[in-house]
Design an enzyme around this catalytic site. Structure first.
Site, PDB file in Angstrom:
ATOM      1  N   HIS A   1      -3.444   9.207   1.344  1.00 45.44           N
ATOM      2  CA  HIS A   1      -3.581   8.016   0.715  1.00 45.44           C
ATOM      3  C   HIS A   1      -4.866   7.813   0.106  1.00 45.44           C
ATOM      4  O   HIS A   1      -5.984   8.080   0.400  1.00 45.44           O
ATOM      5  CB  HIS A   1      -3.203   6.603   1.461  1.00 45.44           C
TER       6      HIS A   1
ATOM      7  N   CYS B   1      -3.323   2.828  -5.211  1.00 48.25           N
ATOM      8  CA  CYS B   1      -2.751   3.724  -4.391  1.00 48.25           C
ATOM      9  C   CYS B   1      -1.172   4.024  -4.650  1.00 48.25           C
ATOM     10  O   CYS B   1      -1.088   5.039  -4.444  1.00 48.25           O
ATOM     11  CB  CYS B   1      -2.888   2.953  -3.094  1.00 48.25           C
TER      12      CYS B   1
ATOM     13  N   HIS C   1       0.990  -1.105  -0.176  1.00 44.74           N
ATOM     14  CA  HIS C   1       0.093   0.064   0.012  1.00 44.74           C
ATOM     15  C   HIS C   1       0.956   1.311   0.131  1.00 44.74           C
ATOM     16  O   HIS C   1       1.939   1.153   0.572  1.00 44.74           O
ATOM     17  CB  HIS C   1      -0.969  -0.110   1.024  1.00 44.74           C
TER      18      HIS C   1
END
Length: 156
Positions: A29, A116, A17
């Site tokens: 994010h 992401c 991530h």
């Protein structure tokens, strides 16, 4: 501690991530609604506004500002500005401004075309690129699990 505008790579079980460090212990994010799904870590937010652009998988995907420790949870993480050798990046202040301006927005999430990592690289370099997505395509979707297994076990 990361510096303003640094990209944070967070190592999840089968994928990584990504987030952008914006100072004061916070990151911005791109996370799917509902928490630690395949593309995300945390769904808590310090923003309540949103603008819808749709979502590729039917789930909401939002830009959130959270404490770094909340995004990381119990995972390992590193500062990873590895594309600095390939692209010029915005100034730290501009990266932070760009990321903060997106907080609260609902964007279309797509594992291959906009995840992401694409988001984080877009904030730092102005380029939507994801090496993780490229590996996923190249291995038919096995990049995350194979990468994780390789990091946990040494094969002779």
């Amino acid at each position: 501690m990361p510096e303003l505008g640094d990209l944070i790579e967070i190592f999840r079980l089968f994928y990584q991530h990504w987030a952008v460090y914006v100072g004061g212990g916070f990151v911005v994010h791109f996370v799917q609604e509902g928490g630690s799904g395949f593309s995300s870590s945390s769904s808590s937010s310090s923003s309540s506004s949103s603008s819808s652009s749709g979502s590729g998988d039917g789930k909401g995907a939002f830009v959130r500002k959270v404490k770094l420790r909340d995004a990381v949870e119990d995972s390992d993480w590193v500062v990873n500005n590895s594309l600095d050798h390939k692209y010029s990046h915005y100034s730290p202040e501009e990266i932070v401004r760009r990321a903060r301006a997106k907080v609260g927005e609902k964007l279309r999430y797509d594992l291959i075309d906009y995840n992401c990592e694409h988001f984080a690289n877009e904030m730092r370099y102005g380029v939507k690129e994801s090496s993780q997505a490229l590996r996923t395509v190249a291995t038919g979707g096995l990049a995350g699990p194979l990468s994780w297994l390789g990091s946990k076990f040494k094969f002779n």
